[in-house]
Design an enzyme around this catalytic site. Sequence first.
Site, PDB file in Angstrom:
ATOM      1  N   SER A  46      31.172  58.355  28.425  1.00 25.94           N
ATOM      2  CA  SER A  46      30.994  59.696  29.003  1.00 25.94           C
ATOM      3  C   SER A  46      30.820  59.703  30.512  1.00 25.94           C
ATOM      4  O   SER A  46      30.780  60.782  31.116  1.00 25.94           O
ATOM      5  CB  SER A  46      29.799  60.394  28.347  1.00 25.94           C
ATOM      6  OG  SER A  46      30.094  60.726  27.009  1.00 25.94           O
TER       7      SER A  46
ATOM      8  N   GLU B  58      51.627  17.718  43.216  1.00 25.29           N
ATOM      9  CA  GLU B  58      51.650  18.072  44.633  1.00 25.29           C
ATOM     10  C   GLU B  58      52.745  17.354  45.431  1.00 25.29           C
ATOM     11  O   GLU B  58      53.314  17.950  46.351  1.00 25.29           O
ATOM     12  CB  GLU B  58      50.282  17.775  45.269  1.00 25.29           C
ATOM     13  CG  GLU B  58      49.149  18.668  44.792  1.00 25.29           C
ATOM     14  CD  GLU B  58      49.321  20.118  45.243  1.00 25.29           C
ATOM     15  OE1 GLU B  58      50.096  20.384  46.183  1.00 25.29           O
ATOM     16  OE2 GLU B  58      48.685  20.990  44.624  1.00 25.29           O
TER      17      GLU B  58
END
Length: 874
Positions: free
Chosen positions: A395, A113
Site C-alpha cells: 500500500s 586474462e
Amino acid sequence: MERSRVARRQDSTTNKRKKTGKQPKTKSKKPMWKRIFLLGFLLFIAAVIAFGAYTVYAIATAPELDEEKLVDTYPIQLISAEGEPLEGAGQIREYVSIDDISEVMQQAVVSIEDRRFYEHNGIDLRRIGGAVVANLTDGFGAEGGSTITQQLVKQSFLSTDKKLKRKLQEQWLALKLEREYTKEQILEMYLNKNYYGSGGYGVQTASKRYFNKPVSEVNYQEAAILAGLPQRPSAYDPINGDQELTRYRQEQVLSAMKRDGHISEEQYNEALDVAIADVISPGEETEEEAFTRAIYSRVLKELEDDFGLEQSDIYGTGLKVYTSINKELHTKINSDIKSNNVNLQTNGYPEELRMGATVLNTKTGEIVAIVDSQQAKQGDTTYRDYSNEKKPIGSTAKPFFDYGPGIENGQWSTGKVLLDAELDGTYSPSNYYSGFRGPNTMRQYLKISANTPAVRAFQEVRDEYGQDAIESFVKNVGIEPSYSGDQLNESNALGTAEASTTQMAAAYAALGANGMYTKPHLIQKIEFNDGSSINSPVKAKQAMEDYTAYMLTDMLRDVVSAEGGTYVPGAFPWDVAGKTGTTNEKDENGNVIPKDKWFTGYSTDYSISVWTGKSSEATSDQFDPDHAQYFFEYIMQEATKISGQPDRFQRPDSVLSLGNELYVKGTKPKDLQPEKLAAPTGASVNYDEDSKAGSVSWSYDFDGAQADGYSDISFTVTQQSAEGGEQVVGTTGETSIDISNLAEGDTTFTIVAKATNPLTGEQQSAPAQASYSIEPKEEPKDDEEESPSDEENNEDNSSDENNGNGNNNGNGNGNGEDTTDEQNPDEPATDEGTDEGTDQPTDGEDSGAPLEGQSNNESPATERGNGNSNNGNN
C-alpha cells in the site's frame, strides 16, 4: 654580295618562329589513379612521421618504472559527509609471494586474462585482434585486449584517460617492464594489486574473505571465481553481488582453463554442478567492515553509472570519493539494529525475518545512512543488501498509483468522495478489514488504507486520462510499474510493483520537496590523485506539481498522527507524513499470511523507508507485529537527535483550503460541494378501506446518492389529515412503509430522505408527497316525518352516541365529525384523477373513487363516529 649578319639573324629568327607555330609541343598527362596514389602515399609518409614523432614524445614523457608503485596499492578512499574516512571501506590487503599462490590459481588467471603471457614480450598483437573475435563468440568479457603486463603498468603509473598518449606509454612501459622483471615477478605484483570486491585488494585477501582459507589452498572451482572478479568486482562479487553473474563469469574462466588443458571436461562439469553459495565460505568481518560493505558496493556502481568511469579505471588509482553518509547516524543505527537493541514492543526481532532501510536527505536525494540487513556478521552465504533489493511495495504504492495521478491530472481535492464497495470485474480485491464502508473522502480512505476506493481511483484516472497518466507519474519518481504485455496491471493500485527501500525513500522525498525528485545517490564529488575533481552530475527534476506533492503530504500526515491512521507507534512531536504497506501470500493450508511489511515516511529533513520480510523459515506468528513501523520510529528519532527538529511542511500558494480539505487554486472544488441529496420519486398510496390497512411506497436512486458521497440513507414518513393534524408514521431504510386506520377525507403523506455526507454531515432531501381520500358516508333519510317527541328521542340518542365516541377518542373527535356531517349532509363525493397539491402522480391510483366492493350508500353518522374513534386511538 654577302648579306649582313643582322639580315641572316632576322631570317633565322623568322624561320624559327614559323616552324614553332606550325609544330607545337604537346604535354603528356598522368592518369588520375596515379595522382591519387601519389597523394595518399605522401599523406601516409607524413602520418608515419607525425606518429613517430608523437610516439617519441610519449615515450620521452613516460614515467619511470618505480618498484614501490608496482608493489603498493592505491585503494579508493571513502570520505563521510563530515570529512572523516569511512573505515573498512576498500582499504584491506595482505601481500603474498608467488610461491604461496596455488598453481591452479595462476593457471586460472593466465587463461582468462592473458593466455600467451609466458610467450610475449609485454604486448600481444595476436591478442589484440583475437580479443574482438573472442568477445563475439564466447560472450563479452571472455578475453581482453591488454596483457597482464599492460594492466599492471596501467594500474601502477598511468592516469585513467583514454588518450593515445597514455596507450603508447602503456605499451612502452610494458616492454620495459618485461626486460627488467621476470614473468613470475610480474604475475605476483599483478595478483597482489587487483581489486576483488567486498573492499579487498589482492588475491590473498579475497581468498580469505570468500573462502576463509589462504590462496595457496584454493581449488580450481574457487580459483575460477577469484580469477573472474577483477573485470567487474562489484557485479561478480559472490557475496554482495549477483550470484547468477558470479556463475556466468566462473563458467567463462573454467571454459578457458579447459581450453588450455588445465582442467578436464569432467572437472568442468563437476564445477558447474555446485551452486556458488555452496562454494563460498565467508570469513569473519570486523564491525566496521560489516557497516560499510553496502556503501562501497553502491559507490562503485555510481562511479560507473553516473560518472562514466570503467571499473578498470577505478581501482588502484587512489581515487577519493566524498560521500553523503552521516557517519555518526549510519554507525549508530547499524550498531543498534544489528545487535537487536531497538525497542520493537516485542522480544526483539526474530532471526528468521529480514529487514533493510534507507535514510535520504529529503531536499537533495543524497543517501545519509543505510541498513543492509539486521544481521551483524557476513557469515550468511546468501547475504543480501536488503536496502537495495526490490520487493513488492504494497500500500505504499497508493499515493503514486492511485491518488497522486488524480490530483495531478484531474485536480482532485482531498475531499473527493470515493466508494468502498465490492468491485466488479476480474480484479476484485477486498479490504484488510471486514465488509465495506460506503462513500467517504479520499483523505479518509488513504488514512485507513482502504483497498477498493484505491482501485476505483486507479481505474478512474486510467479510464479518463489514459494509463500514461499513471505510468509517467510513477516513473517520474523512480518506480517501475508491473505490466501484462503493454497494459498496466490493475494490481499496481495495491502495490504489486517492486522497488527497494532506497527507491521508495526517494519517491516519498519528492512529496516532501514540493514535487522535486532527485535520483538517490551517495557521491557528492570525486577527486583524482592529481588533484582534479568532478562534482556529482545528479540533478533534481520536477516530477509533479507542487500542489500534488503537498496535498498528498497533508493526507499522509493523517496516517501518522490522526485518529484511525494505520501508523501504530503514535504521533511525532514534529511534522511527519508517511504510509504503511503490506503484501500477503498463502501458506500451505491456503491461509493468507503477511509476506512483506513496509513503512515509508518523511519530514522536511529526512525520508526513511523500512522493509521487513520473511525468510523461508519465518512463521506468520513471527511476522504479525508492526516491526517496520517501530524501526522507522527509531531511525527518525535518531536522525532528528543529530540534526535537530525539522521545519513544518509549507503549503504552496497553489493550494487553498475549505474546512479540513484542500483543493487546487483556480479550480472549483466540486468535491467539497456535494450534489444535493436527491428526493424520493414515484410516491403512491395503496390502501384497503375494508381492512383499514395499506402502505405508502416510493422509488429512490440509492446508487446515485452513494456516488455523490451519501451513506446511511433512510426515509421519514409523515401523515397529515384533512383537519391539519400531523404525525410521524415512521422511519425506514426501505422504499415502503405500512399505514392503517386512515380518517375520512384527504390524508397526505410526506416522504423525506435523510443521509450522511462526509463533507457536510447529515443532509435532508426535498419532500415527496402522496395523498389518499376516504369519502364521507351519507346518513339514510326516514320515509315519514318524525314527531317532535321522536326528534327529542333522537337527539337524546345522538347525544348518547356522541358522548360515547368522545370518551373512546379522548379528544372529542366524535362530536366534531358529527357537526361537520350535519352542515353538509348532501355534499357529493369528490372523484380526482391525481391528488391535488402533491408533487408526484399517484401511479394510477384513483384515491377519490370507492374501492372495489364499497357501497355507494352512506353509513349512519354513528358508524362514522365509531370509525374515527378507532383511528384516533391508533
